[in-house]
Design an enzyme around this catalytic site. Structure first.
Site, PDB file in Angstrom:
ATOM      1  N   ARG A  11      53.112 -40.734  72.624  1.00 52.25           N
ATOM      2  CA  ARG A  11      52.078 -39.867  73.183  1.00 52.25           C
ATOM      3  C   ARG A  11      52.619 -38.515  73.644  1.00 52.25           C
ATOM      4  O   ARG A  11      51.848 -37.637  74.063  1.00 52.25           O
ATOM      5  CB  ARG A  11      51.414 -40.560  74.375  1.00 52.25           C
ATOM      6  CG  ARG A  11      50.799 -41.880  74.026  1.00 52.25           C
ATOM      7  CD  ARG A  11      50.239 -42.522  75.253  1.00 52.25           C
ATOM      8  NE  ARG A  11      49.079 -41.807  75.734  1.00 52.25           N
ATOM      9  CZ  ARG A  11      47.840 -42.009  75.308  1.00 52.25           C
ATOM     10  NH1 ARG A  11      47.609 -42.936  74.419  1.00 52.25           N
ATOM     11  NH2 ARG A  11      46.850 -41.307  75.785  1.00 52.25           N
ATOM     12  N   TRP A  29      53.835 -34.512  77.062  1.00 48.58           N
ATOM     13  CA  TRP A  29      53.588 -33.535  75.999  1.00 48.58           C
ATOM     14  C   TRP A  29      53.080 -32.301  76.727  1.00 48.58           C
ATOM     15  O   TRP A  29      51.999 -32.311  77.319  1.00 48.58           O
ATOM     16  CB  TRP A  29      52.546 -34.068  75.022  1.00 48.58           C
ATOM     17  CG  TRP A  29      52.319 -33.169  73.860  1.00 48.58           C
ATOM     18  CD1 TRP A  29      53.023 -33.153  72.690  1.00 48.58           C
ATOM     19  CD2 TRP A  29      51.308 -32.155  73.729  1.00 48.58           C
ATOM     20  NE1 TRP A  29      52.519 -32.186  71.846  1.00 48.58           N
ATOM     21  CE2 TRP A  29      51.471 -31.558  72.450  1.00 48.58           C
ATOM     22  CE3 TRP A  29      50.286 -31.681  74.556  1.00 48.58           C
ATOM     23  CZ2 TRP A  29      50.650 -30.531  72.000  1.00 48.58           C
ATOM     24  CZ3 TRP A  29      49.479 -30.649  74.101  1.00 48.58           C
ATOM     25  CH2 TRP A  29      49.664 -30.079  72.835  1.00 48.58           C
ATOM     26  N   ASN A  89      47.886 -37.325  82.882  1.00 48.79           N
ATOM     27  CA  ASN A  89      47.636 -37.024  81.477  1.00 48.79           C
ATOM     28  C   ASN A  89      46.306 -36.292  81.434  1.00 48.79           C
ATOM     29  O   ASN A  89      45.306 -36.823  81.925  1.00 48.79           O
ATOM     30  CB  ASN A  89      47.577 -38.346  80.689  1.00 48.79           C
ATOM     31  CG  ASN A  89      47.093 -38.162  79.265  1.00 48.79           C
ATOM     32  OD1 ASN A  89      47.230 -37.088  78.699  1.00 48.79           O
ATOM     33  ND2 ASN A  89      46.547 -39.222  78.693  1.00 48.79           N
ATOM     34  N   GLY A  90      46.297 -35.083  80.878  1.00 54.31           N
ATOM     35  CA  GLY A  90      45.047 -34.330  80.814  1.00 54.31           C
ATOM     36  C   GLY A  90      45.283 -32.895  81.230  1.00 54.31           C
ATOM     37  O   GLY A  90      46.426 -32.430  81.287  1.00 54.31           O
ATOM     38  N   GLU A 142      45.548 -33.639  52.690  1.00 51.87           N
ATOM     39  CA  GLU A 142      46.288 -34.636  53.461  1.00 51.87           C
ATOM     40  C   GLU A 142      47.777 -34.624  53.075  1.00 51.87           C
ATOM     41  O   GLU A 142      48.653 -34.723  53.942  1.00 51.87           O
ATOM     42  CB  GLU A 142      45.661 -36.024  53.247  1.00 51.87           C
ATOM     43  CG  GLU A 142      46.393 -37.199  53.833  1.00 51.87           C
ATOM     44  CD  GLU A 142      46.541 -37.162  55.361  1.00 51.87           C
ATOM     45  OE1 GLU A 142      45.944 -36.303  56.016  1.00 51.87           O
ATOM     46  OE2 GLU A 142      47.311 -37.999  55.871  1.00 51.87           O
ATOM     47  N   LYS A 148      50.851 -33.810  55.654  1.00 47.43           N
ATOM     48  CA  LYS A 148      52.035 -34.665  55.844  1.00 47.43           C
ATOM     49  C   LYS A 148      53.305 -33.819  55.732  1.00 47.43           C
ATOM     50  O   LYS A 148      54.228 -33.950  56.524  1.00 47.43           O
ATOM     51  CB  LYS A 148      52.089 -35.807  54.808  1.00 47.43           C
ATOM     52  CG  LYS A 148      51.039 -36.873  54.917  1.00 47.43           C
ATOM     53  CD  LYS A 148      51.191 -37.780  56.108  1.00 47.43           C
ATOM     54  CE  LYS A 148      50.488 -37.280  57.332  1.00 47.43           C
ATOM     55  NZ  LYS A 148      49.136 -37.624  57.589  1.00 47.43           N
ATOM     56  N   GLU A 176      53.697 -31.417  58.839  1.00 47.05           N
ATOM     57  CA  GLU A 176      53.959 -31.947  60.175  1.00 47.05           C
ATOM     58  C   GLU A 176      55.315 -32.613  60.311  1.00 47.05           C
ATOM     59  O   GLU A 176      55.874 -32.606  61.397  1.00 47.05           O
ATOM     60  CB  GLU A 176      52.815 -32.835  60.682  1.00 47.05           C
ATOM     61  CG  GLU A 176      52.539 -34.090  59.939  1.00 47.05           C
ATOM     62  CD  GLU A 176      51.359 -34.864  60.566  1.00 47.05           C
ATOM     63  OE1 GLU A 176      50.815 -35.713  59.869  1.00 47.05           O
ATOM     64  OE2 GLU A 176      50.994 -34.639  61.728  1.00 47.05           O
ATOM     65  N   HIS A 229      41.018 -17.531  43.057  1.00 41.84           N
ATOM     66  CA  HIS A 229      40.334 -16.635  44.010  1.00 41.84           C
ATOM     67  C   HIS A 229      41.291 -16.118  45.088  1.00 41.84           C
ATOM     68  O   HIS A 229      40.845 -15.615  46.106  1.00 41.84           O
ATOM     69  CB  HIS A 229      39.137 -17.347  44.636  1.00 41.84           C
ATOM     70  CG  HIS A 229      38.109 -17.754  43.634  1.00 41.84           C
ATOM     71  ND1 HIS A 229      37.297 -16.848  42.998  1.00 41.84           N
ATOM     72  CD2 HIS A 229      37.803 -18.966  43.106  1.00 41.84           C
ATOM     73  CE1 HIS A 229      36.514 -17.479  42.142  1.00 41.84           C
ATOM     74  NE2 HIS A 229      36.808 -18.767  42.184  1.00 41.84           N
ATOM     75  N   LYS A 249      51.212 -38.487  69.044  1.00 43.80           N
ATOM     76  CA  LYS A 249      50.393 -39.364  68.203  1.00 43.80           C
ATOM     77  C   LYS A 249      48.917 -39.311  68.577  1.00 43.80           C
ATOM     78  O   LYS A 249      48.056 -39.345  67.712  1.00 43.80           O
ATOM     79  CB  LYS A 249      50.927 -40.796  68.340  1.00 43.80           C
ATOM     80  CG  LYS A 249      50.195 -41.826  67.515  1.00 43.80           C
ATOM     81  CD  LYS A 249      50.596 -41.738  66.067  1.00 43.80           C
ATOM     82  CE  LYS A 249      49.815 -42.701  65.195  1.00 43.80           C
ATOM     83  NZ  LYS A 249      49.759 -42.194  63.811  1.00 43.80           N
TER      84      LYS A 249
END
Ligand code: M6R
Length: 612
Positions: free
Chosen positions: A27, A73, A99-100, A485, A489, A492, A508, A607
């Site tokens: 987290r 984080w 957290n927040g 996607e 991957k 990140e 374009h 995560k």
């Protein structure tokens, strides 16, 4: 983001806290800390990983049967020892992990500074803990719990908090608004954690706090109420989490393990739902809402990141088969733009964690506007799973790698089942086509196994491109979201700038980027867009782009035009995304390993994104 753990009971708190923090590290992993109460309060904080905190604490003296811990984080204030949690109030009476985000922290801080408070960190959290101390000092009749409630009544923003008060050391006070928290009930002990899994092995019952709940944990009891001091009913659930599920096994990284788990995950997701023997699909979690779903006039699918990519594929599938108009929205946009939603609309929220703040806010908005809200979620008992009208679990098992892989294929599997079932109920698919898709779906896990056998070949392709700065991913139709996607991957975990484009959009603008240094990854299996993809490949080739193609097994044409190719087995067009993503996950993984990146814990990420 940020993980909270707390312990109160008959045993030393440290082993519970450190083990919980190791689990919660997904987290947030820029710093970690804990506070232990042993007659007096000791706080230990370290920038870096939980392992750094653990080695630091090996040289410290500590003990105590009550404690709180945190893995961070960063939101307010850079990662540092000083900004790490827990934070103590100015006189050390209150200690908090949070957290927040406290949105009005600047205004509250100014008020506290005017009252003589001083601050040691740059965090919003330190403001909250000092506010508690301030209220505690306002009269002898104010207890710690009152002070916490009073402080919370002044804040706007989100929080999951656990608080110790040195003057009332027999309890932990915790509260939740927008950030998950669960109480773990054990024999002679209670825990509190942002994620119930962090308590696995220690407890077998949990109470998931709802927004606005406050709990006072003592060694042998707990009291649950609202943050405005109203009674709240307690719902105890049994949890059955096997800590044994959580190792890397023989793999170097969780991400690689999770990539390789995908065939089994897909089998788990299909189990009991896909019924080839009856040529039918059974979605137990949706039985009660199926009539509404079938007659819905519009479906809006909402998610973030990888879940949003799954939603885009869901749009193709549902429109293709069930002929219901579908819109896909980023949760972070949807929640702030006053969308037009009617009572006949269905909003499907997709989230691996079930705790993504933006997705939960979108859920509430959709519910307030009267829509039927349905969840597609991996984490059992998460807020999303609890707050939707109905839903489907993806059954991917615990996903630890920050880069989502198996959760994505499980989401696609569920969306495919949903699209086919809806089509069947709406009579927009014939029995032949329905049965054909059901039978083919049953064989997809085996086809994924075949692709995984090419990991070594994909590693050699990754080696060639390990030093590039940019790359482009191209797909058409339902493979455009797969391109997005694949690019996500790569970005990140390897920090290579990667962009996904609908192949038809190349000319374009993006084609200007193509030269001999640019890897262009093209999804070009045999489907209805094959010829068009072949043209896109030729256009890139004419400009000397470095082409890597995902092609159907036995395609002898495209392989001649490209620098490298990876074959995937043939399947029905609607199911190709389930196969097409696998090589892209492996390509990103091997590239990141060559670049010596931290695959499972990429920089700046976490995560579960539980802040806006
Ligand atoms: O838990 P959720 O599915 O709601 O998470 C959404 C995104 O934060 C997540 O998919 C993120 O983009 C991943 N890191 C992608 O690999």
């Amino acid at each position: 983001m940020c993980g909270i753990i707390g312990y109160i009971g008959d045993h030393d708190a440290y082993p519970f806290l450190i083990k919980g923090l190791k689990w919660l590290e997904y987290r947030g992993y820029d710093s970690a800390g804990m506070a232990l109460f042993n007659g007096h309060l000791s706080i230990f904080r370290k920038m870096g990983k939980v392992a750094d905190l653990e080695s630091y604490m090996q040289n410290q003296e500590f003990g105590g049967k009550t404690g709180i811990g945190h893995t961070r984080w960063a939101t307010h204030g850079e990662p540092s020892d000083n900004n790490a949690h827990p934070h103590g109030s100015m006189n050390g009476w209150f200690t908090i992990v949070h957290n927040g985000i406290i949105e009005n922290y600047a205004e509250l801080k100014e008020g506290l500074v005017n009252k003589g408070y001083s601050f040691r960190s740059e965090t919003d959290t330190e403001v909250l803990v000092n506010l508690m101390e301030y209220f505690y000092n306002q009269g002898t009749e104010i207890c710690a719990e009152d002070a916490v409630m009073l402080a919370l009544s002044k804040v706007t923003g989100t929080y999951g908090i656990a608080v110790l008060c040195s003057q009332e050391s027999d309890c932990i006070i915790a509260a939740r608004k927008g950030s998950p928290l669960s109480i773990g009930i054990g024999k002679g002990q209670f825990l509190i954690a942002s994620d119930a899994t962090a308590m696995a092995g220690f407890i077998n019952q949990v109470v998931h706090l709802n927004d606005g709940d406050l709990v006072v944990l003592k060694k042998d009891s707990f009291t649950l109420k609202s943050i405005s001091n109203k009674p709240v009913s307690v719902k105890i659930s049994n949890i059955d989490i096997h800590i044994g599920d959580i190792g890397k096994g023989s793999f170097d990284h969780f991400m690689l393990k999770e990539i390789h788990e995908q065939p089994r995950v897909m089998e788990d997701t299909l189990r009991g739902r896909l019924q080839p023997e009856k040529s039918d699909i059974m979605l137990g979690g949706l039985i009660s809402v199926m009539p509404d779903l079938v007659k819905s006039e519009r479906i809006i699918i909402v998610g973030c990141g990888t879940s949003w990519h799954a939603a885009l594929i869901g749009e193709y599938l549902i429109e293709e088969f069930a002929r219901i108009p579908v819109e896909v929205e980023y949760a972070s946009e949807f929640r702030y733009r006053n969308p037009v939603i009617g009572k006949n609309d269905v909003v499907i929220l997709i989230s691996q964690s079930g705790e993504t703040a933006d997705t939960l806010a979108a859920l509430r908005l959709a519910r307030d506007k009267g829509a039927l809200v349905i969840g597609i979620c991996n984490v059992v008992g998460s807020t999303l799973a609890r707050d939707t009208d109905a839903g489907i679990y993806t059954h991917a098992g615990i996903e630890i790698g920050v880069a989502s892989t198996k959760a994505f294929t499980a989401q696609l599997t569920v969306l495919t089942l949903l699209a086919l079932k809806l089509a069947w109920e709406r009579k927009t698919i014939g029995s032949l086509q329905y049965t054909q898709h059901i039978n083919e779906l049953a064989g997809v896990p085996e086809k994924i196994r075949q692709i995984l056998l090419q990991s070594e070949k994909i590693r050699t392709i990754a080696e060639k491109h390990k030093s590039v700065r940019n790359s482009i991913y191209l797909g058409r139709g339902n493979l455009f979201p797969v391109a997005l996607e694949g690019a996500l991957k790569m970005k990140e975990i390897s920090y290579i700038h990667a962009e996904g484009y609908a192949a038809g959009e190349m000319k374009h603008g993006p084609i200007a980027l193509v030269d001999e240094h640019l890897p262009v990854i093209v999804l070009a299996p045999r489907d209805e867009n094959y010829e068009k993809m072949a043209s896109s490949i030729q256009e890139v080739k004419a400009r000397k782009g470095n082409l890597i193609a995902i092609i159907s097994e036995g395609d002898n044409d495209i392989r001649e035009w490209v620098n490298d190719f990876i074959e995937i087995p043939e399947t029905l067009p609607a199911l190709i995304p389930l196969l097409g993503i696998i090589p892209l996950q492996l390509l990103a993984y091997h590239t990141a390993v060559y670049r010596e990146c931290n695959v499972d814990q990429p920089r700046n990420l976490a995560k579960s994104v539980t802040v806006e």
